[in-house]
Design a protein around this motif. Structure first.
Motif, PDB file in Angstrom:
ATOM      1  N   SER A   6      37.990  23.273  34.418  1.00 47.99           N
ATOM      2  CA  SER A   6      37.475  23.922  35.624  1.00 47.99           C
ATOM      3  C   SER A   6      36.659  22.926  36.451  1.00 47.99           C
ATOM      4  O   SER A   6      36.657  22.996  37.671  1.00 47.99           O
ATOM      5  CB  SER A   6      36.643  25.153  35.273  1.00 47.99           C
ATOM      6  OG  SER A   6      35.499  24.788  34.529  1.00 47.99           O
ATOM      7  N   PHE A   7      35.987  21.984  35.786  1.00 51.09           N
ATOM      8  CA  PHE A   7      35.279  20.910  36.496  1.00 51.09           C
ATOM      9  C   PHE A   7      36.274  20.089  37.316  1.00 51.09           C
ATOM     10  O   PHE A   7      36.050  19.810  38.486  1.00 51.09           O
ATOM     11  CB  PHE A   7      34.538  20.016  35.485  1.00 51.09           C
ATOM     12  CG  PHE A   7      34.110  18.683  36.026  1.00 51.09           C
ATOM     13  CD1 PHE A   7      33.061  18.580  36.935  1.00 51.09           C
ATOM     14  CD2 PHE A   7      34.745  17.509  35.628  1.00 51.09           C
ATOM     15  CE1 PHE A   7      32.660  17.351  37.432  1.00 51.09           C
ATOM     16  CE2 PHE A   7      34.353  16.281  36.120  1.00 51.09           C
ATOM     17  CZ  PHE A   7      33.309  16.204  37.027  1.00 51.09           C
ATOM     18  N   LEU A   8      37.392  19.745  36.710  1.00 51.32           N
ATOM     19  CA  LEU A   8      38.400  18.927  37.394  1.00 51.32           C
ATOM     20  C   LEU A   8      39.064  19.701  38.530  1.00 51.32           C
ATOM     21  O   LEU A   8      39.254  19.155  39.619  1.00 51.32           O
ATOM     22  CB  LEU A   8      39.449  18.434  36.397  1.00 51.32           C
ATOM     23  CG  LEU A   8      38.941  17.492  35.303  1.00 51.32           C
ATOM     24  CD1 LEU A   8      40.069  17.134  34.345  1.00 51.32           C
ATOM     25  CD2 LEU A   8      38.328  16.242  35.907  1.00 51.32           C
ATOM     26  N   THR A   9      39.419  20.965  38.297  1.00 45.18           N
ATOM     27  CA  THR A   9      40.067  21.729  39.365  1.00 45.18           C
ATOM     28  C   THR A   9      39.104  21.974  40.517  1.00 45.18           C
ATOM     29  O   THR A   9      39.521  22.032  41.670  1.00 45.18           O
ATOM     30  CB  THR A   9      40.632  23.068  38.845  1.00 45.18           C
ATOM     31  OG1 THR A   9      39.596  23.787  38.187  1.00 45.18           O
ATOM     32  CG2 THR A   9      41.791  22.843  37.895  1.00 45.18           C
ATOM     33  N   ALA A  10      37.814  22.097  40.216  1.00 43.46           N
ATOM     34  CA  ALA A  10      36.817  22.261  41.285  1.00 43.46           C
ATOM     35  C   ALA A  10      36.756  21.015  42.164  1.00 43.46           C
ATOM     36  O   ALA A  10      36.448  21.092  43.356  1.00 43.46           O
ATOM     37  CB  ALA A  10      35.444  22.556  40.698  1.00 43.46           C
ATOM     38  N   LEU A  11      37.065  19.866  41.584  1.00 41.62           N
ATOM     39  CA  LEU A  11      37.084  18.616  42.359  1.00 41.62           C
ATOM     40  C   LEU A  11      38.371  18.455  43.168  1.00 41.62           C
ATOM     41  O   LEU A  11      38.445  17.607  44.045  1.00 41.62           O
ATOM     42  CB  LEU A  11      36.941  17.414  41.420  1.00 41.62           C
ATOM     43  CG  LEU A  11      35.591  17.245  40.741  1.00 41.62           C
ATOM     44  CD1 LEU A  11      35.652  16.088  39.740  1.00 41.62           C
ATOM     45  CD2 LEU A  11      34.502  17.000  41.762  1.00 41.62           C
ATOM     46  N   GLY A  12      39.387  19.254  42.844  1.00 45.13           N
ATOM     47  CA  GLY A  12      40.657  19.160  43.568  1.00 45.13           C
ATOM     48  C   GLY A  12      41.765  18.534  42.756  1.00 45.13           C
ATOM     49  O   GLY A  12      42.839  18.238  43.279  1.00 45.13           O
ATOM     50  N   ASP A  25      42.939  10.902  45.839  1.00 44.61           N
ATOM     51  CA  ASP A  25      42.234   9.629  46.000  1.00 44.61           C
ATOM     52  C   ASP A  25      40.723   9.797  46.068  1.00 44.61           C
ATOM     53  O   ASP A  25      39.978   8.967  45.548  1.00 44.61           O
ATOM     54  CB  ASP A  25      42.732   8.887  47.246  1.00 44.61           C
ATOM     55  CG  ASP A  25      44.102   8.259  47.038  1.00 44.61           C
ATOM     56  OD1 ASP A  25      44.516   8.120  45.863  1.00 44.61           O
ATOM     57  OD2 ASP A  25      44.740   7.896  48.032  1.00 44.61           O
ATOM     58  N   HIS A  26      40.250  10.897  46.689  1.00 44.32           N
ATOM     59  CA  HIS A  26      38.794  11.045  46.805  1.00 44.32           C
ATOM     60  C   HIS A  26      38.141  11.283  45.444  1.00 44.32           C
ATOM     61  O   HIS A  26      37.003  10.888  45.223  1.00 44.32           O
ATOM     62  CB  HIS A  26      38.429  12.162  47.797  1.00 44.32           C
ATOM     63  CG  HIS A  26      38.625  13.549  47.288  1.00 44.32           C
ATOM     64  ND1 HIS A  26      39.844  14.205  47.342  1.00 44.32           N
ATOM     65  CD2 HIS A  26      37.762  14.407  46.688  1.00 44.32           C
ATOM     66  CE1 HIS A  26      39.716  15.410  46.813  1.00 44.32           C
ATOM     67  NE2 HIS A  26      38.456  15.562  46.396  1.00 44.32           N
ATOM     68  N   VAL A  27      38.869  11.881  44.491  1.00 40.84           N
ATOM     69  CA  VAL A  27      38.326  12.087  43.153  1.00 40.84           C
ATOM     70  C   VAL A  27      38.335  10.758  42.391  1.00 40.84           C
ATOM     71  O   VAL A  27      37.372  10.420  41.692  1.00 40.84           O
ATOM     72  CB  VAL A  27      39.112  13.171  42.387  1.00 40.84           C
ATOM     73  CG1 VAL A  27      38.587  13.333  40.967  1.00 40.84           C
ATOM     74  CG2 VAL A  27      39.044  14.492  43.131  1.00 40.84           C
ATOM     75  N   LYS A  28      39.404   9.993  42.535  1.00 44.47           N
ATOM     76  CA  LYS A  28      39.453   8.667  41.917  1.00 44.47           C
ATOM     77  C   LYS A  28      38.292   7.813  42.431  1.00 44.47           C
ATOM     78  O   LYS A  28      37.596   7.147  41.655  1.00 44.47           O
ATOM     79  CB  LYS A  28      40.773   7.960  42.254  1.00 44.47           C
ATOM     80  CG  LYS A  28      41.999   8.580  41.656  1.00 44.47           C
ATOM     81  CD  LYS A  28      43.226   7.809  42.126  1.00 44.47           C
ATOM     82  CE  LYS A  28      44.516   8.439  41.706  1.00 44.47           C
ATOM     83  NZ  LYS A  28      45.688   7.696  42.205  1.00 44.47           N
ATOM     84  N   ALA A  29      38.081   7.852  43.750  1.00 44.59           N
ATOM     85  CA  ALA A  29      37.006   7.060  44.365  1.00 44.59           C
ATOM     86  C   ALA A  29      35.643   7.505  43.854  1.00 44.59           C
ATOM     87  O   ALA A  29      34.761   6.679  43.600  1.00 44.59           O
ATOM     88  CB  ALA A  29      37.080   7.175  45.890  1.00 44.59           C
ATOM     89  N   GLN A  30      35.468   8.814  43.687  1.00 46.54           N
ATOM     90  CA  GLN A  30      34.191   9.337  43.182  1.00 46.54           C
ATOM     91  C   GLN A  30      33.946   8.843  41.755  1.00 46.54           C
ATOM     92  O   GLN A  30      32.838   8.420  41.422  1.00 46.54           O
ATOM     93  CB  GLN A  30      34.208  10.864  43.211  1.00 46.54           C
ATOM     94  CG  GLN A  30      32.943  11.494  42.673  1.00 46.54           C
ATOM     95  CD  GLN A  30      33.004  13.020  42.713  1.00 46.54           C
ATOM     96  OE1 GLN A  30      33.711  13.603  43.532  1.00 46.54           O
ATOM     97  NE2 GLN A  30      32.279  13.649  41.818  1.00 46.54           N
ATOM     98  N   ALA A  31      34.976   8.870  40.923  1.00 45.63           N
ATOM     99  CA  ALA A  31      34.839   8.408  39.537  1.00 45.63           C
ATOM    100  C   ALA A  31      34.503   6.919  39.502  1.00 45.63           C
ATOM    101  O   ALA A  31      33.621   6.485  38.754  1.00 45.63           O
ATOM    102  CB  ALA A  31      36.118   8.689  38.754  1.00 45.63           C
ATOM    103  N   VAL A  32      35.191   6.136  40.325  1.00 41.69           N
ATOM    104  CA  VAL A  32      34.918   4.693  40.380  1.00 41.69           C
ATOM    105  C   VAL A  32      33.494   4.442  40.863  1.00 41.69           C
ATOM    106  O   VAL A  32      32.770   3.609  40.304  1.00 41.69           O
ATOM    107  CB  VAL A  32      35.947   3.973  41.284  1.00 41.69           C
ATOM    108  CG1 VAL A  32      35.532   2.530  41.536  1.00 41.69           C
ATOM    109  CG2 VAL A  32      37.327   4.021  40.653  1.00 41.69           C
ATOM    110  N   ALA A  33      33.070   5.163  41.888  1.00 40.92           N
ATOM    111  CA  ALA A  33      31.714   4.987  42.416  1.00 40.92           C
ATOM    112  C   ALA A  33      30.673   5.287  41.343  1.00 40.92           C
ATOM    113  O   ALA A  33      29.640   4.609  41.266  1.00 40.92           O
ATOM    114  CB  ALA A  33      31.507   5.872  43.640  1.00 40.92           C
ATOM    115  N   GLU A  34      30.930   6.279  40.504  1.00 40.65           N
ATOM    116  CA  GLU A  34      29.989   6.606  39.431  1.00 40.65           C
ATOM    117  C   GLU A  34      29.841   5.447  38.457  1.00 40.65           C
ATOM    118  O   GLU A  34      28.766   5.224  37.913  1.00 40.65           O
ATOM    119  CB  GLU A  34      30.435   7.868  38.692  1.00 40.65           C
ATOM    120  CG  GLU A  34      30.245   9.133  39.482  1.00 40.65           C
ATOM    121  CD  GLU A  34      30.687  10.384  38.730  1.00 40.65           C
ATOM    122  OE1 GLU A  34      30.701  10.372  37.471  1.00 40.65           O
ATOM    123  OE2 GLU A  34      31.019  11.373  39.398  1.00 40.65           O
ATOM    124  N   THR A  35      30.928   4.693  38.222  1.00 45.76           N
ATOM    125  CA  THR A  35      30.855   3.563  37.285  1.00 45.76           C
ATOM    126  C   THR A  35      30.030   2.415  37.832  1.00 45.76           C
ATOM    127  O   THR A  35      29.626   1.533  37.075  1.00 45.76           O
ATOM    128  CB  THR A  35      32.257   3.023  36.926  1.00 45.76           C
ATOM    129  OG1 THR A  35      32.855   2.432  38.080  1.00 45.76           O
ATOM    130  CG2 THR A  35      33.149   4.105  36.359  1.00 45.76           C
TER     131      THR A  35
END
Length: 136
Positions: A6-12, A25-35
């Motif tokens: 549900s966390f992932l689907t909430a992100l799109g 792409d915006h979720v990939k970018a968010q994950a990369v930014a967190e790293t």
């Protein structure tokens, strides 16, 4: 698993019955930014997003190569870009003439971007960040 899905689907993220997922792409970018945050590990972020660390590393490589644009860093403090000052080589100084408001000029290699003087600092920082991610 439902809580994380549900966390992932909430992100799109599209999660299919087979377990396969489609990552915007915006979720990939968010994950990369967190790293890129201080003290955060690739393994920790990968576990949060239920992916292998190698997949997240591949996304980081995309960002480094300029194929994945990261979100602008939000901060309460001013963001500064490096300034390079160089002497123009002219034979004689030109007489001063009244000039209109000069645009903000961002130069990266052969790329020149001109923005209005009232362009928000955050927008200028986003552009500089995107240019740094994509070598000329």
């Amino acid at each position: 698993m439902f809580a994380k899905s549900s966390f992932l689907t909430a992100l799109g993220v599209e999660v299919f019955a087979s377990g396969q997922r489609r990552w915007p792409d915006h979720v990939k970018a968010q994950a990369v930014a967190e790293t890129l945050e201080l003290g955060v590990t690739v393994s920790g972020v990968a576990a949060r997003y239920e992916i292998m660390p190698s997949q997240l590393t591949a996304w980081r490589r995309l960002a480094k190569d300029g194929k994945l644009v990261l979100p602008a860093v939000e901060t309460d403090e001013p963001v500064f870009a490096p300034l390079i000052v160089r002497d123009e080589t002219t034979t004689a100084p030109e007489p001063e003439r009244p000039r209109a408001e000069a645009p903000v000029r961002v130069v990266r290699g052969s790329v020149i971007i001109e923005l209005a003087q009232d362009a928000p600092a955050a927008r200028i920082a986003e552009i500089v960040h995107a240019l740094e991610a994509h070598p000329c």
